[in-house]
Scaffold this motif. Structure first.
Motif, PDB file in Angstrom:
ATOM      1  N   ILE A 138      33.110  37.901  86.878  1.00 52.46           N
ATOM      2  CA  ILE A 138      31.728  38.326  86.711  1.00 52.46           C
ATOM      3  C   ILE A 138      31.490  39.771  86.035  1.00 52.46           C
ATOM      4  O   ILE A 138      30.655  39.992  85.186  1.00 52.46           O
ATOM      5  CB  ILE A 138      31.319  38.436  88.274  1.00 52.46           C
ATOM      6  CG1 ILE A 138      30.966  36.858  88.743  1.00 52.46           C
ATOM      7  CG2 ILE A 138      29.626  39.076  88.343  1.00 52.46           C
ATOM      8  CD1 ILE A 138      30.662  36.747  90.207  1.00 52.46           C
ATOM      9  N   ALA A 139      32.354  40.487  86.387  1.00 51.18           N
ATOM     10  CA  ALA A 139      32.419  42.119  86.000  1.00 51.18           C
ATOM     11  C   ALA A 139      32.551  41.848  84.400  1.00 51.18           C
ATOM     12  O   ALA A 139      31.825  42.589  83.547  1.00 51.18           O
ATOM     13  CB  ALA A 139      33.454  42.749  86.444  1.00 51.18           C
ATOM     14  N   ASP A 140      33.449  41.147  83.862  1.00 54.14           N
ATOM     15  CA  ASP A 140      33.565  41.109  82.407  1.00 54.14           C
ATOM     16  C   ASP A 140      32.643  40.579  81.968  1.00 54.14           C
ATOM     17  O   ASP A 140      32.028  40.971  80.830  1.00 54.14           O
ATOM     18  CB  ASP A 140      34.967  40.121  82.207  1.00 54.14           C
ATOM     19  CG  ASP A 140      36.428  40.701  82.496  1.00 54.14           C
ATOM     20  OD1 ASP A 140      36.227  42.155  82.608  1.00 54.14           O
ATOM     21  OD2 ASP A 140      37.324  40.139  82.638  1.00 54.14           O
ATOM     22  N   LEU A 141      31.889  39.384  82.186  1.00 60.93           N
ATOM     23  CA  LEU A 141      30.944  38.642  81.688  1.00 60.93           C
ATOM     24  C   LEU A 141      29.684  39.631  81.765  1.00 60.93           C
ATOM     25  O   LEU A 141      28.622  39.660  80.800  1.00 60.93           O
ATOM     26  CB  LEU A 141      30.335  37.436  82.453  1.00 60.93           C
ATOM     27  CG  LEU A 141      31.621  36.427  82.029  1.00 60.93           C
ATOM     28  CD1 LEU A 141      31.435  35.131  82.960  1.00 60.93           C
ATOM     29  CD2 LEU A 141      31.304  35.754  80.875  1.00 60.93           C
ATOM     30  N   LEU A 142      29.235  40.522  82.594  1.00 56.19           N
ATOM     31  CA  LEU A 142      28.020  41.228  82.820  1.00 56.19           C
ATOM     32  C   LEU A 142      28.427  42.554  82.409  1.00 56.19           C
ATOM     33  O   LEU A 142      27.358  43.537  82.527  1.00 56.19           O
ATOM     34  CB  LEU A 142      27.674  41.058  84.193  1.00 56.19           C
ATOM     35  CG  LEU A 142      27.060  39.812  84.658  1.00 56.19           C
ATOM     36  CD1 LEU A 142      26.633  39.918  86.145  1.00 56.19           C
ATOM     37  CD2 LEU A 142      26.093  39.311  83.810  1.00 56.19           C
TER      38      LEU A 142
END
Length: 223
Positions: free
Chosen positions: A178-182
């Motif tokens: 999630i951190a990478d995607l956002l």
């Protein structure tokens, strides 16, 4: 840190087999055994085990009722339930997830998979057996979604970012993903997930996924 496990199954041989698998890992320890749901609830309260391996079909109080009683008791907020089932695609499994179980696992699981599943549930980091979970969601939530008014009513407490994160959780994404995607930090992603759970009164990520599908925030994909 040792993860403490309670075994709940009405068959002594099954409990003995899981005890061997669990105790073979240096960071896992069986702290009790229960043959029915009543004993599972009592021992969960007495031992404050980190994870309860819960069979669904047991005499007296079944695993579904026991799961609901454990997860709804604020005094046992730190106790996670991992449902064990003979067949992963089981109508009771979906009900168990709604009752607060953190995931489920087939009884034919290998030792390494069981041990890792316990670790995952104990830290509350991600859903277990995501492909089978998606299958259950597709089966039981394939009916038309909730009305727009119902969706807005249930999810109005969330910020736009929290909704976005909730969708990714429902897709099986970990906090790191999630951190990478956002483009945010892992800690920020975790904070958004935790806030969504608090606002929606979700016991853990598993319930957050169920809510995401029930409210129509995300729909089962055709296979």
């Amino acid at each position: 840190m040792t993860i403490r496990i309670l075994l709940a199954d009405d068959q002594a041989l099954v409990r003995a087999g899981f005890r061997v698998l669990v105790d073979s890992a240096p960071d896992l320890e069986v702290v009790g055994e229960a043959a029915n749901g009543h004993d599972a609830v009592r021992l969960a309260r007495e031992t404050m085990a980190d994870v309860v391996l819960m069979d669904i079909r047991m005499p007296g109080m079944d695993g579904l009722a026991a799961t609901s009683e454990i997860t709804s008791d604020k005094a046992m907020a730190g106790v996670r339930v991992l449902v064990l089932t003979t067949f992963e695609i089981d109508e009771y499994v979906f009900a168990a997830l709604r009752a607060g179980a953190s995931g489920f696992l087939g009884k034919s699981v290998e030792a390494g998979e069981l041990q890792e599943a316990i670790r995952v549930v104990a830290r509350g980091e991600a859903l277990l057996s995501p492909s089978a979970t998606r299958g259950l969601i597709t089966r039981f939530l394939a009916s038309p979604g909730a009305s727009a008014e119902h969706v807005l009513e249930d999810l109005a407490v969330l910020t736009e970012r929290e909704r976005e994160v909730m969708i990714l959780v429902a897709c099986g994404r970990t906090n790191d993903e999630i951190a990478d995607l956002l483009g945010i930090s892992r800690m920020t992603a975790k904070t958004h997930v935790n806030r969504a759970m608090i606002k929606l009164k979700a016991h853990d990520r598993a319930q957050l996924v169920i809510i995401a599908y029930e409210t129509g925030l995300i729909r089962p994909q055709a296979r």
